[in-house]
Design an enzyme around this catalytic site. Sequence first.
Site, mmCIF file in Angstrom:
data_model
loop_
_atom_site.group_PDB
_atom_site.id
_atom_site.type_symbol
_atom_site.label_atom_id
_atom_site.label_comp_id
_atom_site.label_asym_id
_atom_site.label_seq_id
_atom_site.Cartn_x
_atom_site.Cartn_y
_atom_site.Cartn_z
ATOM 1 N N ALA A 166 0.864 -1.177 0.000
ATOM 2 C CA ALA A 166 0.000 0.000 0.000
ATOM 3 C C ALA A 166 0.900 1.225 0.000
ATOM 4 O O ALA A 166 2.061 1.157 0.425
ATOM 5 C CB ALA A 166 -0.892 -0.036 1.232
ATOM 6 N N GLY B 260 0.685 -5.001 0.985
ATOM 7 C CA GLY B 260 -0.510 -5.066 0.135
ATOM 8 C C GLY B 260 -0.245 -5.726 -1.206
ATOM 9 O O GLY B 260 -1.169 -6.259 -1.825
ATOM 10 N N GLU C 298 -0.664 -9.260 -0.559
ATOM 11 C CA GLU C 298 -2.094 -9.482 -0.313
ATOM 12 C C GLU C 298 -2.895 -9.427 -1.615
ATOM 13 O O GLU C 298 -3.837 -10.205 -1.814
ATOM 14 C CB GLU C 298 -2.605 -8.449 0.696
ATOM 15 C CG GLU C 298 -1.993 -8.685 2.085
ATOM 16 C CD GLU C 298 -2.261 -7.552 3.058
ATOM 17 O OE1 GLU C 298 -2.072 -6.372 2.674
ATOM 18 O OE2 GLU C 298 -2.659 -7.837 4.199
ATOM 19 N N GLU D 168 4.561 -4.912 7.249
ATOM 20 C CA GLU D 168 3.795 -3.831 7.894
ATOM 21 C C GLU D 168 4.226 -3.564 9.331
ATOM 22 O O GLU D 168 4.208 -2.427 9.809
ATOM 23 C CB GLU D 168 2.292 -4.162 7.870
ATOM 24 C CG GLU D 168 1.661 -4.126 6.481
ATOM 25 C CD GLU D 168 1.698 -5.440 5.737
ATOM 26 O OE1 GLU D 168 2.516 -6.325 6.091
ATOM 27 O OE2 GLU D 168 0.919 -5.591 4.774
HETATM 28 C C1 TC6 Z 1 -3.853 -3.266 2.688
HETATM 29 C C2 TC6 Z 1 -3.508 -2.659 3.999
HETATM 30 C C3 TC6 Z 1 -2.255 -3.084 4.601
HETATM 31 C C4 TC6 Z 1 -1.111 -2.927 3.744
HETATM 32 C C5 TC6 Z 1 -0.090 -2.191 4.177
HETATM 33 C C6 TC6 Z 1 1.115 -2.060 3.374
HETATM 34 O O1 TC6 Z 1 1.243 -2.601 2.320
HETATM 35 S S1 TC6 Z 1 2.306 -1.066 4.043
HETATM 36 C C7 TC6 Z 1 3.637 -1.130 2.883
HETATM 37 C C8 TC6 Z 1 4.396 -2.405 2.935
HETATM 38 N N1 TC6 Z 1 5.536 -2.331 2.091
HETATM 39 C C9 TC6 Z 1 6.746 -1.911 2.526
HETATM 40 O O2 TC6 Z 1 6.939 -1.609 3.683
HETATM 41 C C10 TC6 Z 1 7.842 -1.851 1.505
HETATM 42 C C11 TC6 Z 1 8.307 -0.424 1.313
HETATM 43 N N2 TC6 Z 1 9.345 -0.314 0.325
HETATM 44 C C12 TC6 Z 1 10.649 -0.688 0.552
HETATM 45 O O3 TC6 Z 1 10.986 -1.152 1.625
HETATM 46 C C13 TC6 Z 1 11.638 -0.487 -0.536
HETATM 47 O O4 TC6 Z 1 11.090 0.444 -1.468
HETATM 48 C C14 TC6 Z 1 12.014 -1.787 -1.285
HETATM 49 C C15 TC6 Z 1 12.826 -2.693 -0.379
HETATM 50 C C16 TC6 Z 1 10.774 -2.515 -1.778
HETATM 51 C C17 TC6 Z 1 12.875 -1.421 -2.547
HETATM 52 O O5 TC6 Z 1 13.958 -0.653 -2.156
HETATM 53 P P1 TC6 Z 1 14.810 0.086 -3.279
HETATM 54 O O6 TC6 Z 1 15.943 0.735 -2.569
HETATM 55 O O7 TC6 Z 1 15.086 -0.851 -4.387
HETATM 56 O O8 TC6 Z 1 13.799 1.211 -3.857
HETATM 57 P P2 TC6 Z 1 13.332 2.550 -3.118
HETATM 58 O O9 TC6 Z 1 13.056 2.325 -1.673
HETATM 59 O O10 TC6 Z 1 14.228 3.672 -3.476
HETATM 60 O O11 TC6 Z 1 11.898 2.745 -3.820
HETATM 61 C C18 TC6 Z 1 11.722 3.420 -5.052
HETATM 62 C C19 TC6 Z 1 10.619 4.437 -4.874
HETATM 63 O O12 TC6 Z 1 9.407 3.742 -4.563
HETATM 64 C C20 TC6 Z 1 8.848 4.272 -3.391
HETATM 65 N N3 TC6 Z 1 8.119 3.247 -2.655
HETATM 66 C C21 TC6 Z 1 8.474 1.951 -2.501
HETATM 67 N N4 TC6 Z 1 7.548 1.320 -1.772
HETATM 68 C C22 TC6 Z 1 6.582 2.219 -1.483
HETATM 69 C C23 TC6 Z 1 5.375 2.142 -0.766
HETATM 70 N N5 TC6 Z 1 4.918 0.995 -0.226
HETATM 71 N N6 TC6 Z 1 4.660 3.253 -0.634
HETATM 72 C C24 TC6 Z 1 5.057 4.402 -1.186
HETATM 73 N N7 TC6 Z 1 6.193 4.528 -1.885
HETATM 74 C C25 TC6 Z 1 6.957 3.437 -2.038
HETATM 75 C C26 TC6 Z 1 10.047 4.790 -2.609
HETATM 76 O O13 TC6 Z 1 9.647 5.726 -1.633
HETATM 77 C C27 TC6 Z 1 10.875 5.389 -3.714
HETATM 78 O O14 TC6 Z 1 10.345 6.638 -4.075
HETATM 79 P P3 TC6 Z 1 11.303 7.961 -4.052
HETATM 80 O O15 TC6 Z 1 11.850 8.044 -2.686
HETATM 81 O O16 TC6 Z 1 12.340 7.667 -5.079
HETATM 82 O O17 TC6 Z 1 10.345 9.052 -4.429
#
Ligand code: TC6
Length: 294
Positions: A101, A144, A147, A167
């Site tokens: 998400a 998400g 999911e 999460e």
């Molecule tokens: C249904 C209800 C419950 C669900 C809840 C959830 O899913 S909670 C979520 C659960 N998921 C997580 O906690 C995973 C969160 N993500 C990560 O941990 C890392 O992005 C990664 C490990 C997937 C990839 O790392 P990497 O170094 O290869 O890549 P990078 O980190 O540089 O990303 C590139 C760009 O994408 C952006 N972006 C990415 N994901 C999201 C997001 N969810 N949101 C918004 N933005 C996101 C990131 O900010 C960046 O933008 P910027 O700054 O350039 O404008």
Amino acid sequence: MFAALRQPLARASAAKPLARAFSAYTPAQNAVAPASPKLEYLLTETRGRVALVTLHRPKALNALCNGLFVELNQVLKEFDNNKDIGSIVITGSERAFAAGADIKEMKDRQFIENYSENFLGHWTQITTIRKPIIAAVNGFALGGGCELAMMCDIIYAGDKAVFGQPEIKLGTIPGAGGTQRLVKAVGKSKAMEMCLTGSVNLTAQEAEAAGLVSKVYPAEQVLDEAIKTASKIANLSVPIVQMVKDAINQSFEMPLQAGLTFERRLFHATFGTNDQKEGMSAFAEKRKPNFTNN
Ligand SMILES: CCC/C=C/C(=O)SCCNC(=O)CCNC(=O)[C@H](O)C(C)(C)COP(=O)([O-])OP(=O)([O-])OC[C@H]1O[C@@H](n2cnc3c(N)ncnc32)[C@H](O)[C@@H]1OP(=O)([O-])[O-]
């Protein structure tokens, strides 16, 4: 790691003729919108009786913002209602199916608005789609994203795919099936480990061994394989396919005896269709069936 993965794939795609280039890596080349007007976050196309929906928010690793989900619900409904479509494939990019998400979009929300607006309630609309949906997953399927894949009927994974529920590291919990569907797919211990740590992820191979994923393919093949399977399904009888999907989904809701009765009644009902007569006659006459979806 993903930069390294991306480059050879990009080269391979560039070398392919256009007709083959409906793989995840060049979705725009054949993308056509369905009846929907402009789509901001998705690409859609049809391949015979298969509809392909590509999540397309590359700068945010396909983070599932509200607008993306609104569009997804809209195109899935359209394809579900389209008589020329028999099944649907959802995919992302080689780097991410979806990284969850959209954290930035939801970070300032308050409990009362979540509760009163039933925040993310519309995510479950995908589970009301009657036609089978295959998720073709490459790269990250996190939170998400994992999911969403689990709300599909079949998951095919590329060999570099990663499934996880991070999460808890954000101070929240899975909200779209990570504590429910995941348990049914991989069992309690693995689901607990993934959701409680937020950092123990499943590789594609582990996901297949655990039963979350039905097949693993080299990353560049997974979409084509998903479309092949979707095409097989799409060319069977639409109502009978729907009955199978209904019956299997009921196994998650019903006690065994009720589920078996439900299955038996649907089995009986198939004999009221022309497609059952055609399927069995074709077998007896040693020919291919010609299903007419009635
Ligand atoms: C249904 C209800 C419950 C669900 C809840 C959830 O899913 S909670 C979520 C659960 N998921 C997580 O906690 C995973 C969160 N993500 C990560 O941990 C890392 O992005 C990664 C490990 C997937 C990839 O790392 P990497 O170094 O290869 O890549 P990078 O980190 O540089 O990303 C590139 C760009 O994408 C952006 N972006 C990415 N994901 C999201 C997001 N969810 N949101 C918004 N933005 C996101 C990131 O900010 C960046 O933008 P910027 O700054 O350039 O404008």
